[in-house]
Structures are given as structure tokens and as C-alpha cells.
Write a protein that holds these residues in place. Structure first.
Motif, mmCIF file in Angstrom:
data_model
loop_
_atom_site.group_PDB
_atom_site.id
_atom_site.type_symbol
_atom_site.label_atom_id
_atom_site.label_comp_id
_atom_site.label_asym_id
_atom_site.label_seq_id
_atom_site.Cartn_x
_atom_site.Cartn_y
_atom_site.Cartn_z
ATOM 1 N N UNK A 189 0.990 -1.108 0.234
ATOM 2 C CA UNK A 189 0.033 -0.177 0.093
ATOM 3 C C UNK A 189 0.919 1.388 -0.050
ATOM 4 N N UNK A 190 0.483 2.339 0.408
ATOM 5 C CA UNK A 190 1.058 3.846 0.010
ATOM 6 C C UNK A 190 1.807 4.019 1.638
ATOM 7 N N UNK A 191 1.482 3.319 2.657
ATOM 8 C CA UNK A 191 1.804 3.615 4.031
ATOM 9 C C UNK A 191 3.259 4.440 3.898
ATOM 10 N N UNK A 192 4.395 3.728 3.359
ATOM 11 C CA UNK A 192 5.728 4.016 3.318
ATOM 12 C C UNK A 192 5.991 5.294 2.570
ATOM 13 N N UNK A 231 0.828 10.711 -6.882
ATOM 14 C CA UNK A 231 1.154 9.297 -7.045
ATOM 15 C C UNK A 231 0.750 8.639 -8.454
ATOM 16 N N UNK A 232 -0.438 9.306 -8.932
ATOM 17 C CA UNK A 232 -1.172 8.802 -10.151
ATOM 18 C C UNK A 232 -0.216 9.226 -11.392
ATOM 19 N N UNK A 233 0.420 10.529 -11.253
ATOM 20 C CA UNK A 233 1.376 10.825 -12.197
ATOM 21 C C UNK A 233 2.558 9.927 -12.391
ATOM 22 N N UNK A 234 3.291 9.482 -11.438
ATOM 23 C CA UNK A 234 4.302 8.907 -11.141
ATOM 24 C C UNK A 234 4.089 7.537 -11.781
ATOM 25 N N UNK A 426 -7.352 5.391 -7.773
ATOM 26 C CA UNK A 426 -7.081 6.563 -8.174
ATOM 27 C C UNK A 426 -5.440 6.687 -8.777
ATOM 28 N N UNK A 427 -4.684 5.800 -8.034
ATOM 29 C CA UNK A 427 -3.165 5.959 -8.374
ATOM 30 C C UNK A 427 -3.175 5.084 -9.709
ATOM 31 N N UNK A 428 -3.766 4.183 -9.893
ATOM 32 C CA UNK A 428 -3.744 3.434 -11.178
ATOM 33 C C UNK A 428 -4.378 4.125 -12.311
#
Length: 460
Positions: A189-192, A231-234, A426-428
Motif C-alpha cells: 500500500x502507500x503507507x511508506x 502518485x497517479x502521475x508517477x 486513483x493511483x492506477x
């Protein structure tokens, strides 16, 4: 108790720990009578306590490490209750039954234990006084290979803009003749990622106030939307490893060592040291560099310790427990607990100590020193690992989280599950932060978030 909660422990005049006599039983994950080092460690602690005038015997209560939390609860429910209990989850249910002592009166004014507490220990103790874990906060420290950073032609980033530029420059940059595939990864997940980047988007606490002064959860804030869009752009540009959501920590680390990913986050301290040693082992000569989070801070949850030592109200050995814990925080106790055994984990030549190659296999059982209180003659950590710990201390900011009541557990779980699912959408790119955000916010509120917000307004 209210008075004690408002009184800072650090800085109090120390009170001598009175001579104690008795037998204490300790149950702790990975502390076992089948481990000769554990047995020898406890024996020398008993001897050191005796030299201080304490006639205390310490019994290790064996409990398998596999499924420890569940086995511990079964043991306690059976009526077998040791004097010192290490919890790694499951403590809230026990505390809610009034079965655990408020540790603040025990710690107040102790000669060594109170001054050895880290800032987050003190804050957590005020909020949840049943667990004690004198270890540094588990902050996340971003690291990368020094030669990779040099190959990008960039300096170590300090702002979000510089971070964005560096991460985008990593894919395709070569180290050891091979191009790196992705800029960054986080497991599951995005925790880190959030631990490092949240504050750069204004998410410096879990609960934020909007323009009207109303408390809102950061999961539905404008900063969250902006962060997920980044994050989505990355992700879309091949910078964030698209397999992050199905990768565990082992996969993350393997991709880092093999040069598939450029930047990872490690838990500050020993884990960063492990990354450093393993990277040099897999890629001889490779060095790591510690990177700075773009906002320079990390919000640390101080609602409670997630693990740690508790004392049950049933114990009749309070004085012995206090004497034991205070000794472990003393310079003598910390030297034992941090450095292991002389001749095995370190050598001594007069007043000079030197580590052996076995020091890295030793780990502290009870207390991890606060360098502002005590520093051992040699550090079991590398300079990089020690710097990562200091980074967490320098960037510490107390979060405004709190312990949820049991009747809101389903709401909390529901809202968090909803967030996790939709964050990846959202990220994908399946969802748009422009077109689908309002629907997401309402869905989060419906999934349990509204009950959380209502309760938070009362607490905050």
C-alpha cells in the motif's frame, strides 16, 4: 492521575529505587529458555541487580513466537498472568477490562527510566498509560545507492519539486552497466510513501481543520487529493513500480538490491543498517545515501504504543518490576542490552571497546537507548543507520490520533478498507481525482468515516 498526565516525566528529580526482593515472571516474544543467550542475559541481569542491593529472580515464561499474540491472550485468559507482559497487539481488550496498571506512577521520578524515554514515549504514555516501549519511533527513512544518485547528475533532494525531478530521472539511469527500471516502490500500500510525502502536501496530522475550523480526516482532505494525483502521475509515467500493491517487503527489498528500483523506505535504525549491509553484499562497493523527506517532518502516532511491556494489576512484585526496568534503562543495563556479551559481540582493551562481526546478530531485548540520555561506548549501528534514527528525532511531530472505542472498530475498519481500495483506483488511473473525488468522499463517509468524524469532533 490527571495531575500525573500533565506532568512531564523528563526533568523530574530522580528518586532512588528502593531495594526490592521477589521473583518476577516475564513473557516476551522471542525471549525463550531454549535460547542460551536469553538465559545468560537474564542471569547476568539478576547478578547486576543483586550488586545494587536487589534480591530479584527473573523467570522466563516460554511462549512460541509463531502466533504469539493469540497464544498470549489464551494464556492470560487461562489465569496464567506473568508480572511483566510483552504485548504485540491485543492489549486494548485487556486494558479495557481494568487488568493493566497505569505505568505513570511507577515510572515517575525513576533514576534512569524516566530520563531515557523518547518524546513519543512520553506522549503515548499520557494517552495510553498501559504500555511501555523505550524504543525509537518507527519512522521511515528513504535511501538509495550513492552511485545512482551521482549518475542522475542531481543533488540529494530537499523539496517536493526536487524529489519529483529525481524520481523521474532514475528510470533508465544505469548503475553497474544496467538501467534501473523504476524510481520508487512501497510494499502492499502507500503507507511508506505517505510517511515521507504526506507533510509536503499539508498532511502533517491525521485530523485537519478546514477553512471553517471544522475537523476533517486527512483521508478526505484537499492535500490527500493532491497527493494521490501526484502518485497517479508517477504511476502513469512508469516511475512508481506498478506492482507495488501486490509486493510485500521481501519483494521490495529484492528489487532494491538487484537494481530494479532506485529508492525505498526503510524503518529507521537497524533496518536501514540491514539494507546498507545487504546492498554492499549483493553489490560489492555499493554505498547508500540517506535522503531527507521533502517537508523535513513525519507525523508520529502518539495515541498509544503499538507494542510494549505491561504490568498486570494482579502482580505483587511492583517494586521488583520497577527495579528491573529502571536498571535496564541505566548505563550498565543498556550496555548489556545493546552490545551483547564481551568476548562474543565485542572485545575490550582497557577502556576501549571494539565490535566483533557477531555484534550485528545481537538485538536489545528491553530498552533501546535514547542518545540524548546515554550513548554506549560503541554503537551497534552504522553511521547511516544512526543518522536515520536522528532524522526521525529531528523531524518528530506528534500526530493528533487517539484510541478508538471498541464500538467504533467496525466503522474504522470499514473506512480504512474503503480508502485502501480507492487509493489504488486513483493511483492506477481507474478513478480521477478531478471527476470522482466527491463521490469518493461520500463513499468514505458512508463506509464508516462519518461515525469517525462525529467522534473525533467530541475528542478534539
Amino acid at each position: 492521575m490527571a495531575g500525573l498526565a500533565a506532568t512531564p516525566m523528563v526533568g523530574m528529580l530522580p528518586r532512588p529505587v528502593r531495594a526490592a526482593t521477589g521473583s518476577i515472571r516475564i513473557v516476551m516474544k522471542d525471549l525463550l529458555t531454549t535460547n542460551p543467550e536469553d538465559v545468560a542475559h537474564i542471569a547476568r541481569i539478576e547478578e547486576a541487580l543483586a550488586a545494587r542491593g536487589h534480591d530479584i529472580s527473573i523467570e522466563i515464561v516460554d511462549l512460541p513466537s509463531e502466533g504469539y499474540a493469540e497464544k498470549l491472550n489464551l494464556m492470560l485468559l487461562s489465569g496464567d498472568i506473568p508480572d511483566v507482559i510483552y504485548f504485540q497487539g491485543g492489549d486494548e481488550q485487556i486494558a479495557q477490562q481494568g487488568a493493566l496498571m497505569d505505568l505513570r506512577p511507577m515510572i515517575e521520578g525513576t533514576e534512569h527510566l524516566a530520563p531515557a524515554l523518547w518524546p513519543h514515549n512520553t506522549a503515548r504514555m499520557d494517552n495510553y498509560p498501559y504500555l511501555l516501549y523505550v524504543f525509537p519511533a518507527r519512522t521511515k527513512a528513504p535511501v538509495m545507492r550513492r552511485d545512482l544518485l551521482e549518475s542522475t547528475g542531481m543533488s540529494a533532494p530537499t523539496t517536493l519539486e526536487e524529489w519529483d525531478a529525481l524520481l523521474r530521472a532514475i528510470p533508465g539511469t544505469e548503475v553497474d552497466g544496467n538501467p534501473v527500471t523504476y524510481g520508487i516502490i512501497a510494499p502492499n500500500n502507500t503507507d511508506e510513501l505517505d510517511a515521507v510525502f504526506d507533510p509536503a502536501f499539508g498532511i502533517d496530522q491525521t485530523w485537519l481543520q478546514d477553512d471553517a475550523g471544522t475537523w476533517i480526516h486527512s483521508r478526505i482532505s484537499d492535500g490527500e487529493r493532491q497527493k494521490l494525483a501526484w502518485y497517479a502521475s508517477l504511476y502513469a509515467d512508469g516511475v512508481l513500480d506498478p506492482e507495488f500493491v501486490t509486493s510485500n517487503w521481501e519483494v521490495k527489498e529484492d528489487k532494491f538490491y538487484t537494481g530494479d528500483v532506485g529508492v525505498v523506505m526503510g524503518t529507521a535504525g537497524p533496518v536501514v543498517g540491514i539494507y546498507e549491509a545487504k546492498m554492499a553484499q549483493v553489490n560489492p562497493g555499493a554505498e547508500l545515501v540517506l535522503l531527507t523527506p521533502p517537508a523535513g517532518i513525519q507525523a508520529i502516532d502518539v495515541s498509544k504504543e503499538s507494542r510494549g511491556f505491561a504490568v498486570p494489576v494482579t502482580t505483587e512484585q511492583t517494586d521488583a518490576v520497577v527495579a528491573f526496568l529502571d536498571f535496564m534503562a541505566s548505563p550498565e543495563g543498556q550496555l548489556m542490552d545493546r552490545l551483547g556479551f564481551e568476548g562474543e559481540h565485542y572485545t575490550r582493551d582497557g577502556d576501549t571497546l571494539a565490535p566483533t562481526d557477531k555484534l550485528g546478530a545481537w538485538y536489545p531485548r528491553f530498552v533501546y537507548d535514547n542518545p540524548n540520555y546515554y550513548q554506549p561506548p560503541i554503537s551497534p549501528l552504522s553511521e547511516l543507520a544512526q543518522a536515520s534514527l536522528q532524522q526521525g528525532v529531528d523531524g518528530f511531530r506528534a500526530d493528533n490520533t487517539f484510541v478508538w472505542p471498541a464500538d467504533l472498530a467496525a466503522a474504522v475498519d470499514g473506512a480504512e478498507t474503503y480508502y485502501r481500495t480507492n487509493a489504488f483506483r486513483f493511483i492506477s488511473g481507474e478513478l480521477s481525482t478531478e471527476d470522482d473525488w466527491d463521490a469518493y468522499v461520500q463513499g468514505w463517509l458512508d463506509a464508516g468515516g462519518q461515525a469517525m468524524v462525529d467522534y473525533a469532533k467530541e475528542v478534539l
